[in-house]
Design an enzyme around this catalytic site. Structure first.
Site, PDB file in Angstrom:
ATOM      1  N   ASN A 138       0.750  -1.152  -0.123  1.00 24.57           N
ATOM      2  CA  ASN A 138      -0.048  -0.055  -0.032  1.00 24.57           C
ATOM      3  C   ASN A 138       1.046   1.308  -0.045  1.00 24.57           C
ATOM      4  OD1 ASN A 138      -2.024   1.755   0.036  1.00 24.57           O
ATOM      5  ND2 ASN A 138      -2.739   1.243   2.152  1.00 24.57           N
ATOM      6  N   ASN A 143      -5.560   6.849  -1.480  1.00 23.67           N
ATOM      7  CA  ASN A 143      -6.622   6.335  -2.257  1.00 23.67           C
ATOM      8  C   ASN A 143      -7.149   4.816  -1.969  1.00 23.67           C
ATOM      9  OD1 ASN A 143      -4.503   4.045  -2.658  1.00 23.67           O
ATOM     10  ND2 ASN A 143      -3.832   4.632  -4.609  1.00 23.67           N
ATOM     11  N   ASP A 144      -7.136   4.504  -0.658  1.00 23.87           N
ATOM     12  CA  ASP A 144      -7.878   3.203  -0.201  1.00 23.87           C
ATOM     13  C   ASP A 144      -9.117   3.356  -0.504  1.00 23.87           C
ATOM     14  OD1 ASP A 144      -5.178   2.426   0.208  1.00 23.87           O
ATOM     15  OD2 ASP A 144      -5.650   2.364   2.553  1.00 23.87           O
ATOM     16  N   ASP A 165      -1.514  -0.933  -3.917  1.00 25.89           N
ATOM     17  CA  ASP A 165      -1.729  -0.081  -5.310  1.00 25.89           C
ATOM     18  C   ASP A 165      -0.634  -0.043  -6.137  1.00 25.89           C
ATOM     19  OD1 ASP A 165      -0.026   1.446  -3.722  1.00 25.89           O
ATOM     20  OD2 ASP A 165      -1.866   2.602  -2.790  1.00 25.89           O
ATOM     21  N   ASP A 335      -6.367 -13.439 -20.385  1.00 24.03           N
ATOM     22  CA  ASP A 335      -6.944 -14.207 -19.309  1.00 24.03           C
ATOM     23  C   ASP A 335      -7.943 -15.177 -19.936  1.00 24.03           C
ATOM     24  OD1 ASP A 335      -8.120 -14.638 -16.440  1.00 24.03           O
ATOM     25  OD2 ASP A 335      -9.888 -13.780 -17.332  1.00 24.03           O
ATOM     26  N   GLU A 364      -3.913 -17.985 -20.826  1.00 20.44           N
ATOM     27  CA  GLU A 364      -4.211 -18.915 -20.108  1.00 20.44           C
ATOM     28  C   GLU A 364      -5.221 -19.956 -20.409  1.00 20.44           C
ATOM     29  OE1 GLU A 364      -6.510 -18.672 -15.718  1.00 20.44           O
ATOM     30  OE2 GLU A 364      -7.227 -17.801 -17.239  1.00 20.44           O
TER      31      GLU A 364
HETATM   32 CA    CA Z   1      -3.589   2.445  -1.226  1.00 24.06          CA
END
Ligand code: CA
Length: 620
Positions: A138, A143-144, A165, A335, A364
């Site tokens: 983090n 920006n959490d 992030d 993906d 994948e």
């Molecule tokens: Ca963050």
């Protein structure tokens, strides 16, 4: 007077309606580049009633070939042709009603950086570090939680967002480089504004925007540039099979066939894919089985995009190219590779490789049988004639069978036989040396858990992956024995990297608080990766392996410049290995250095191989 007032009011109202009736909310791609191979550029223009306006522009080298209205009047497709010598620059696209310009969008053709088209993708000289960005570090607690986005922080919940992030990755590039990694594959970073479990990133709600909880488009690009400066390539995790159910398209479908099983969805019903992948190759498969596999949704929250719609197909192709060019990518991990329309995947891969001939893309296809996986690789000759331009695949068969071998009992018909036989199946691949090999990833148990927390088996496995053909990939934290005992819950497998958060009691970046065993694993991987980094014979050498005997499996990598002998012993006791069997590679009087122990060894006669251990001998 009353009449006049009423008249003026009606004029005003009409004006207001006209002015508010045609809005411009999005033009995608939001900008492009001059000098791409493909001269065609389709813009998706979105805004209320936008299709009632006529687009015009005036810029040398750019022509509007046509504009198409979709069944939903809020969409307009603008078909542009760019001349080969078009200059970078900005021009206005005017959206007109009669002679009146109602909306204007300033479009930019950017200048490509020199050598952009010739960029090299990841290759067997690289080792990838796979990072789940929400769980690594983090770097920016501010920006959490983002106002207006659906899911908040919940670090104590396995499926919650933990706050990791892009800055967290960027801040720790030095650690990654020191460990010996030369590439990072970062799990998806595009916006996932979903109500829950959005941390993993596989439910895109905006294909042109990095999720604000991870950072911004510019931060992602800066990460790529910073990493490049440190010898680390950025590989983007992309998904063209599906989006998230909160994608803005689903609130205002462009056409009646934008996603597969759209009518059912509008009735509140869901057709989920059967996940029965071999129906693709199965010569006896029914059409209904194929349709249920290809067109079913991955899960309820991930609508299956209809790539048979040519506007959808082009939108996704342009989006991928846009990210390669914008974010200086050195590769893509695609993906759920077999799930989208397979002819579309040919178009998509060939479009990428046409623009970037030296690029690399790994698909994948999670299946343990090489005949299924090899089907998708470029230059593979398939019985039904199917071809694509996909250079690389994830080597799931090798992953499953190495673990099986490590955990198997010893003996002539057990032990190393599974992985030995799997490798023998390499003849079905058009290019086995470009496969990505890996002990674990974000969707399966941690490698240390796979080998039941047996450090000897862990070391044998890592020695195999660092010397075998292909491009190794290691999941973050596997170097410090992160594990998921007693559960396969994805949120636990993807636990937080120790030291990534302020106040973490253990810090794997600095070593503080790591157990001796964790330090040993970290040092071991670091040593092998840094050795591999400069070892040309591992990057480009041929491969020869020997039928395992006495629970010892011997492999060689060799070329004109060097030879490396990997000895993997599951024998419970030290064993004197007779070297005469290996005379195809070894010469009388050869000696070498065991990279792991640092000891010099003579390669004449017999070699004492320690019990349940690997040796990696660089031959002089
Ligand atoms: Ca963050």
């Amino acid at each position: 007077m009353k009449l006049l007032k009423a008249f003026l009011l009606s004029v005003l109202l009409t004006w207001t309606i006209v002015l508010s009736a045609q809005k411009l909310e999005r033009v995608e791609p939001p900008f492009w580049w001059a000098g791409m191979v493909n001269p065609e550029l389709l813009l998706m223009v979105y805004g209320e009633n936008i299709s009632s306006l006529k687009p015009e522009l005036n810029y040398k080298g750019v022509e509007i070939m046509g504009s198409t209205n979709l069944s939903n009047p809020n969409y307009l497709i603008l078909d542009l042709i760019l001349a080969e010598d078009v200059e970078p620059g900005k021009f206005d696209i005017q959206f007109k009603k009669g002679n009146k310009t109602i909306q204007t969008y300033s479009y930019e053709l950017k200048e490509r950086r020199p050598g952009s088209a010739e960029r090299n993708g990841f290759d067997p000289s690289d080792v990838m570090y796979l990072i789940t960005p929400d769980r690594f570090a983090n770097g920016n607690p501010s920006n959490d939680v983002i106002d207006g986005m659906q899911e908040d922080l919940a670090r104590n919940m396995p499926k919650g967002r933990h706050g990791g992030d892009i800055k967290g990755i960027s801040d720790n590039l030095e650690y990654i480089a020191d460990m010996g990694f030369t590439a990072i594959w970062v799990n998806p970073v595009l916006e996932n504004d979903m109500p829950k479990a959005s941390y993993h990133g596989y439910a895109t709600t905006d294909f042109y925007k990095v999720d604000s909880r991870f950072g911004s488009n510019d931060e992602y690009r800066d990460l790529a540039l910073r990493a490049k400066g440190m010898g680390i390539k950025l590989i983007m995790d992309m998904i063209v099979n599906h989006s998230g159910s909160e994608h803005w398209w689903l609130k205002d479908f462009p056409t009646s066939d934008w996603v597969n099983n759209q009518d059912e969805y509008l009735k509140g019903e869901y057709q989920i894919t059967t996940h029965r992948k071999p129906t693709v190759q199965d010569p006896y498969a029914s059409e209904i089985d194929r349709k249920e596999f290809f067109d079913g949704w991955f899960v309820k929250t991930m609508p299956d995009l209809n790539q048979k719609n040519k506007y959808m197909a082009t939108y996704l192709i342009q989006n991928s190219i846009w990210w390669i060019e914008f974010a200086e990518l050195a590769g893509i991990r695609m993906d759920t590779y077999p799930y989208p329309d397979m002819d579309y995947m040919t178009d998509w891969t060939c479009a990428m490789m046409t623009e970037y001939p030296n690029f690399n893309i790994v698909g994948e296809e999670w299946f343990d049988d090489p005949s299924i996986v090899s089907y998708w690789q470029r230059d593979k000759i398939n019985p039904n004639g199917y071809t694509s331009c996909l250079p690389s695949l994830m080597d799931f068969p090798l992953q499953a069978n190495l673990t099986k071998s490590l955990n198997s009992d010893t003996g002539k018909w057990k032990g190393w036989l599974d992985v030995y036989t799997t490798l023998a199946n390499d003849f079905v691949y058009s290019d086995p040396f470009n496969l990505v090999v890996f002990p674990d990833n974000h969707d399966m148990s941690r490698f240390y858990t796979q080998v039941n927390e047996d450090m000897d088996l862990f070391k044998l496995g890592i020695a195999y992956y660092t010397t075998i053909r292909g491009i190794p990939q290691i999941y973050y934290g596997t170097e410090v024995l992160m594990s998921n005992p007693g559960t396969t819950e994805h949120g636990i497998i993807r636990s937080d990297f120790p030291g990534g958060w302020d106040g973490d009691p253990v810090n794997a970046f600095t070593g503080k608080g790591l157990s001796d065993l964790q330090k040993e694993a970290q040092e071991y991987l670091k040593k092998l990766l840094n050795w591999r980094k400069t070892n040309n014979v591992i990057h480009t050498g041929s491969l020869k392996h020997y039928n395992p005997k006495n629970d010892i499996y011997v492999l060689f990598r060799y070329n004109q410049k060097g030879r490396v002998m990997t000895i993997l012993s599951k024998n419970e006791t030290d064993f004197d290995l007779d070297l005469s069997r290996f005379s195809e590679i070894l010469n009388e009087g050869d000696s070498g250095t065991d990279i792991i122990s640092g000891k010099k060894v003579s390669l004449s006669g017999t070699l004492s191989v320690p019990a349940k251990s690997p040796m990696i001998i660089e031959i002089n």
